[in-house]
Scaffold this active site. Structure first.
Site, PDB file in Angstrom:
ATOM      1  N   SER A   1      -8.302   0.959   5.114  1.00 38.98           N
ATOM      2  CA  SER A   1      -7.039   1.622   5.430  1.00 38.98           C
ATOM      3  C   SER A   1      -6.863   1.780   6.936  1.00 38.98           C
ATOM      4  O   SER A   1      -7.831   1.992   7.676  1.00 38.98           O
ATOM      5  CB  SER A   1      -6.979   2.998   4.761  1.00 38.98           C
ATOM      6  OG  SER A   1      -6.919   2.863   3.362  1.00 38.98           O
TER       7      SER A   1
ATOM      8  N   HIS B   1     -10.401  -3.574   1.643  1.00 35.96           N
ATOM      9  CA  HIS B   1     -10.801  -2.248   1.146  1.00 35.96           C
ATOM     10  C   HIS B   1     -11.685  -2.267  -0.095  1.00 35.96           C
ATOM     11  O   HIS B   1     -11.576  -1.415  -0.988  1.00 35.96           O
ATOM     12  CB  HIS B   1      -9.577  -1.370   0.896  1.00 35.96           C
ATOM     13  CG  HIS B   1      -9.850   0.071   1.219  1.00 35.96           C
ATOM     14  ND1 HIS B   1      -8.895   1.061   1.149  1.00 35.96           N
ATOM     15  CD2 HIS B   1     -10.983   0.688   1.633  1.00 35.96           C
ATOM     16  CE1 HIS B   1      -9.422   2.214   1.493  1.00 35.96           C
ATOM     17  NE2 HIS B   1     -10.693   2.011   1.784  1.00 35.96           N
TER      18      HIS B   1
ATOM     19  N   LYS C   1      -5.086  -6.031   3.973  1.00 34.25           N
ATOM     20  CA  LYS C   1      -6.036  -4.947   3.731  1.00 34.25           C
ATOM     21  C   LYS C   1      -6.951  -5.300   2.557  1.00 34.25           C
ATOM     22  O   LYS C   1      -6.505  -5.461   1.427  1.00 34.25           O
ATOM     23  CB  LYS C   1      -5.272  -3.654   3.441  1.00 34.25           C
ATOM     24  CG  LYS C   1      -6.163  -2.485   3.034  1.00 34.25           C
ATOM     25  CD  LYS C   1      -5.324  -1.257   2.723  1.00 34.25           C
ATOM     26  CE  LYS C   1      -6.189  -0.138   2.139  1.00 34.25           C
ATOM     27  NZ  LYS C   1      -5.394   1.071   1.855  1.00 34.25           N
TER      28      LYS C   1
ATOM     29  N   HIS D   1       1.007   2.372   4.300  1.00 34.22           N
ATOM     30  CA  HIS D   1       0.028   3.450   4.421  1.00 34.22           C
ATOM     31  C   HIS D   1       0.159   4.110   5.793  1.00 34.22           C
ATOM     32  O   HIS D   1       0.512   3.461   6.779  1.00 34.22           O
ATOM     33  CB  HIS D   1      -1.376   2.840   4.273  1.00 34.22           C
ATOM     34  CG  HIS D   1      -2.473   3.829   4.054  1.00 34.22           C
ATOM     35  ND1 HIS D   1      -2.954   4.651   5.052  1.00 34.22           N
ATOM     36  CD2 HIS D   1      -3.203   4.124   2.946  1.00 34.22           C
ATOM     37  CE1 HIS D   1      -3.929   5.398   4.577  1.00 34.22           C
ATOM     38  NE2 HIS D   1      -4.100   5.100   3.292  1.00 34.22           N
TER      39      HIS D   1
ATOM     40  N   ASP E   1       0.027  -0.761  -4.849  1.00 32.58           N
ATOM     41  CA  ASP E   1      -1.340  -0.435  -5.290  1.00 32.58           C
ATOM     42  C   ASP E   1      -1.458   0.938  -5.931  1.00 32.58           C
ATOM     43  O   ASP E   1      -2.412   1.207  -6.649  1.00 32.58           O
ATOM     44  CB  ASP E   1      -2.335  -0.574  -4.131  1.00 32.58           C
ATOM     45  CG  ASP E   1      -2.197   0.515  -3.076  1.00 32.58           C
ATOM     46  OD1 ASP E   1      -1.118   1.135  -2.963  1.00 32.58           O
ATOM     47  OD2 ASP E   1      -3.174   0.741  -2.339  1.00 32.58           O
ATOM     48  N   ASN E   2      -0.546   1.831  -5.650  1.00 33.76           N
ATOM     49  CA  ASN E   2      -0.510   3.159  -6.284  1.00 33.76           C
ATOM     50  C   ASN E   2       0.802   3.818  -5.907  1.00 33.76           C
ATOM     51  O   ASN E   2       1.638   3.219  -5.216  1.00 33.76           O
ATOM     52  CB  ASN E   2      -1.703   4.044  -5.864  1.00 33.76           C
ATOM     53  CG  ASN E   2      -1.970   4.092  -4.392  1.00 33.76           C
ATOM     54  OD1 ASN E   2      -3.027   3.652  -3.926  1.00 33.76           O
ATOM     55  ND2 ASN E   2      -1.037   4.609  -3.597  1.00 33.76           N
TER      56      ASN E   2
ATOM     57  N   ARG F   1      -7.372  -2.301  -5.960  1.00 38.59           N
ATOM     58  CA  ARG F   1      -7.683  -3.662  -5.512  1.00 38.59           C
ATOM     59  C   ARG F   1      -8.793  -4.285  -6.352  1.00 38.59           C
ATOM     60  O   ARG F   1      -8.761  -5.478  -6.688  1.00 38.59           O
ATOM     61  CB  ARG F   1      -8.072  -3.625  -4.026  1.00 38.59           C
ATOM     62  CG  ARG F   1      -6.884  -3.342  -3.151  1.00 38.59           C
ATOM     63  CD  ARG F   1      -7.212  -2.612  -1.853  1.00 38.59           C
ATOM     64  NE  ARG F   1      -6.087  -1.755  -1.531  1.00 38.59           N
ATOM     65  CZ  ARG F   1      -4.965  -2.210  -0.967  1.00 38.59           C
ATOM     66  NH1 ARG F   1      -4.874  -3.464  -0.604  1.00 38.59           N
ATOM     67  NH2 ARG F   1      -3.957  -1.392  -0.758  1.00 38.59           N
TER      68      ARG F   1
ATOM     69  N   LYS G   1       0.542   9.480  -5.427  1.00 35.83           N
ATOM     70  CA  LYS G   1      -0.768   8.895  -5.145  1.00 35.83           C
ATOM     71  C   LYS G   1      -1.898   9.882  -5.427  1.00 35.83           C
ATOM     72  O   LYS G   1      -1.817  11.063  -5.103  1.00 35.83           O
ATOM     73  CB  LYS G   1      -0.821   8.479  -3.669  1.00 35.83           C
ATOM     74  CG  LYS G   1      -2.169   7.991  -3.179  1.00 35.83           C
ATOM     75  CD  LYS G   1      -2.117   7.611  -1.718  1.00 35.83           C
ATOM     76  CE  LYS G   1      -3.469   7.154  -1.198  1.00 35.83           C
ATOM     77  NZ  LYS G   1      -3.398   6.656   0.189  1.00 35.83           N
TER      78      LYS G   1
ATOM     79  N   CYS H   1      -6.490   3.396  -3.454  1.00 39.25           N
ATOM     80  CA  CYS H   1      -6.527   2.036  -2.901  1.00 39.25           C
ATOM     81  C   CYS H   1      -7.634   1.138  -3.437  1.00 39.25           C
ATOM     82  O   CYS H   1      -7.376   0.063  -3.982  1.00 39.25           O
ATOM     83  CB  CYS H   1      -6.659   2.106  -1.383  1.00 39.25           C
ATOM     84  SG  CYS H   1      -5.380   3.067  -0.560  1.00 39.25           S
TER      85      CYS H   1
ATOM     86  N   ASP I   1       0.830  -1.203   0.000  1.00 39.61           N
ATOM     87  CA  ASP I   1       0.000   0.000   0.000  1.00 39.61           C
ATOM     88  C   ASP I   1       0.869   1.260   0.000  1.00 39.61           C
ATOM     89  O   ASP I   1       1.685   1.460   0.912  1.00 39.61           O
ATOM     90  CB  ASP I   1      -0.886  -0.012   1.255  1.00 39.61           C
ATOM     91  CG  ASP I   1      -2.090   0.902   1.146  1.00 39.61           C
ATOM     92  OD1 ASP I   1      -2.163   1.677   0.174  1.00 39.61           O
ATOM     93  OD2 ASP I   1      -2.961   0.842   2.016  1.00 39.61           O
ATOM     94  N   ASP I   2       0.720   2.090  -1.033  1.00 41.23           N
ATOM     95  CA  ASP I   2       1.368   3.399  -1.118  1.00 41.23           C
ATOM     96  C   ASP I   2       2.885   3.329  -1.278  1.00 41.23           C
ATOM     97  O   ASP I   2       3.587   4.294  -0.969  1.00 41.23           O
ATOM     98  CB  ASP I   2       1.032   4.262   0.105  1.00 41.23           C
ATOM     99  CG  ASP I   2      -0.405   4.725   0.148  1.00 41.23           C
ATOM    100  OD1 ASP I   2      -1.176   4.371  -0.764  1.00 41.23           O
ATOM    101  OD2 ASP I   2      -0.785   5.432   1.100  1.00 41.23           O
TER     102      ASP I   2
END
Length: 507
Positions: A156, A133, A131, A221, A273-274, A82, A294, A78, A39-40
């Site tokens: 998150s 989400h 996660k 994150h 994811d980003n 996904r 992001k 996010c 994540d991130d």
């Protein structure tokens, strides 16, 4: 070879047993599938993609033994990312335009078919660790989307709500579809270790059958919460500490596969994811040479570090710069599992097995489209990226002066990866070609009346997963007795399941 044909049957059996004992597997065996989703994490945050701040020896080894995908795309935020990975569709197609919040009425429509649902008929054990989400109501949770089991925070880690029982701001940790614990920020420091314990336990328990492990980390994150053993150990503050803990987690997963002699039977994908959350300063990462972060459709917002590992199948130490994306993961994994795509809906992704095996460098799709919500902001074909609308630099930051005008902007990403020089005037033919592709996609998925958009799932009277204060109403909301699924859930539109077609390569 001719003499081998006349060997007695018992000798052939002995040879087969010896081959299996040595770590080999019959060519027809279904591969294990592992997707590690961070994540991130920014494009420039790990060693294989140029980081000198964060030590990532396990990812360095993974890349040395596998393939780096240097033009791999996710989505700006996010939930969209996904949804794209699990369904093989652009978020705009399946009505997942942004981020889901706790106790929201919408989520990934249960009638969409995920990777887990498509590989289960092939005998796969499935688990999601981390996660989720994609909606926190019971109808949207992993165990209702094809996963046998789930362990993780369902959204998150900054989406804390004040518990009415403890008066602390917490996030829930779920076991399958039940809240197992409520975690304060301090308690979140154990999350990466506990996730990894679950992942390793799952692999060990299913060593004798094919499995699909979807491992979407909470890290990195914000809030940044590295484990105690990693705190203060990196040269990049607590952000670097957590990146290095993620690297150690990857090392444990790859290590158990080697220990069980499953490495030649297992495809492992490592993806973010980003892009990095740039406005978080030292608590955010870096996009390296890319522009933006992001929340944006600049390269830094959606182009992510990606590594593919499958010893004996994916050539070691290779790099692929062909455009591929999270939407290509579903058709790739389902094909490798011997499954079939649903025949009653469009799947945007394509099987990228030829890229992973270095059998081809041809792009699997005609173009890649960059959506922000339901707005198509850019399109890429080969080295050319055409920006169609103003683009914010990152979440929480506005549009730069050179990107604010109404006219299209053309960038050659092979010549200049940082998207600084607009060459639209010099290449009107390229601009026109990409505008035509964008117009076709807009008619299908963009605008007020898209022809190809499918609905999200929706529930009536959503509730928090634990008794919690509801900040949106300034009051309290408690979970009540569970309502029946038929009373709570409503389909937005019917979607008939029909026979599936076997996957095949598509242009």
């Amino acid at each position: 070879m001719k003499h081998l044909l006349h060997l007695p049957v018992f000798v052939w059996l002995a040879l087969a047993i010896a081959s299996t004992a040595a770590g080999g597997c019959p060519p027809s065996s279904k591969p294990n599938l592992v997707v590690i989703f961070i994540d991130d994490l920014g494009y420039g945050d790990i060693g294989p993609f140029g980081s000198t701040l964060n030590r990532t020896p396990h990812l360095d080894r993974m890349a040395a033994e596998g393939m780096k995908l240097t033009s791999f795309y996710a989505a700006p935020v996010c939930s969209v990312s996904r949804a794209q990975l699990l369904t093989g569709c652009y978020g705009a197609r399946i009505s997942v335009p942004g981020v889901y919040f706790p106790a929201g009425p919408s989520g990934l429509n249960p009638q969409e078919e995920t990777i887990a649902e498509l590989v289960k008929p092939q005998g796969y054990a499935t688990m999601c660790v981390g996660k989720w989400h994609l909606g926190d109501q019971p109808e949207f949770l992993p165990t209702n989307q094809g996963f046998d089991h789930y362990f993780g925070i369902p959204y998150s880690n900054d989406m804390q709500r004040k518990s009415l029982d403890t008066d602390q701001r917490v996030v829930p940790l779920l076991r399958d579809n039940q809240v197992a614990e409520l975690l304060t920020d301090e308690a979140q420091t154990t999350v990466t270790e506990r996730y990894t314990d679950e992942a390793v336990t799952f692999v060990r328990a299913h060593r004798d059958r094919p499995f699909f492990l979807y491992f979407p980390h909470t890290a990195v994150h914000t809030p940044i919460v590295p484990g105690a053993a990693f705190q203060g150990k990196s040269a990049n503050g607590r952000y670097g500490d957590w990146v290095e803990e993620v690297d150690a987690s990857v090392g444990r997963v790859l290590g158990v596969l080697r220990e069980l002699k499953l490495e030649q039977q297992t495809l492992v994908l490592f993806i973010s994811d980003n892009g990095p959350w740039l406005i978080k300063g030292s608590d955010g990462g870096t996009a390296g040479p890319l522009r933006g972060g992001k929340g944006s459709t600049w390269e830094g917002g959606v182009r992510v570090p990606a590594i593919a590992w499958w010893p004996g199948r994916i050539p070691a130490g290779t790099t692929c710069d062909t455009v591929a994306a999270t939407i290509d993961i579903l058709p790739t994994l389902v094909n490798l599992a011997g499954g079939m795509l649903p025949a009653d809906r469009v799947i945007d992704g394509r099987d990228i097995t030829p890229l992973l095996m270095a059998e081809s460098t041809a792009a699997p799709r005609e173009a890649h489209f960059y959506f922000s919500g339901y707005t198509l902001q850019a399109v890429r074909q080969g080295p050319w990226k055409l920006a169609l609308a103003p683009q914010a630099e990152t979440m929480g930051k506005g549009v730069a002066a050179d990107a604010a005008g109404p006219g299209p902007r053309l960038y050659n990403l092979d010549d200049e990866i940082g998207e600084q020089t607009n060459v639209a005037v010099q290449h009107p033919d390229v601009v026109q070609r990409l505008q035509d592709l964008a117009a076709q996609m807009n008619a299908e998925l963009g605008g007020p009346a898209p022809a190809g958009r499918r609905p999200a799932g929706s529930v009536a009277n959503p509730v928090t997963l634990y008794p919690a204060e509801n900040p949106s109403r300034g009051g309290n909301r408690r979970t009540g007795p569970s309502r029946s699924r038929s009373k709570r859930f409503r389909w937005v539109t019917p979607c008939r399941r029909v026979k599936r077609r076997r996957l095949r390569a598509s242009p």
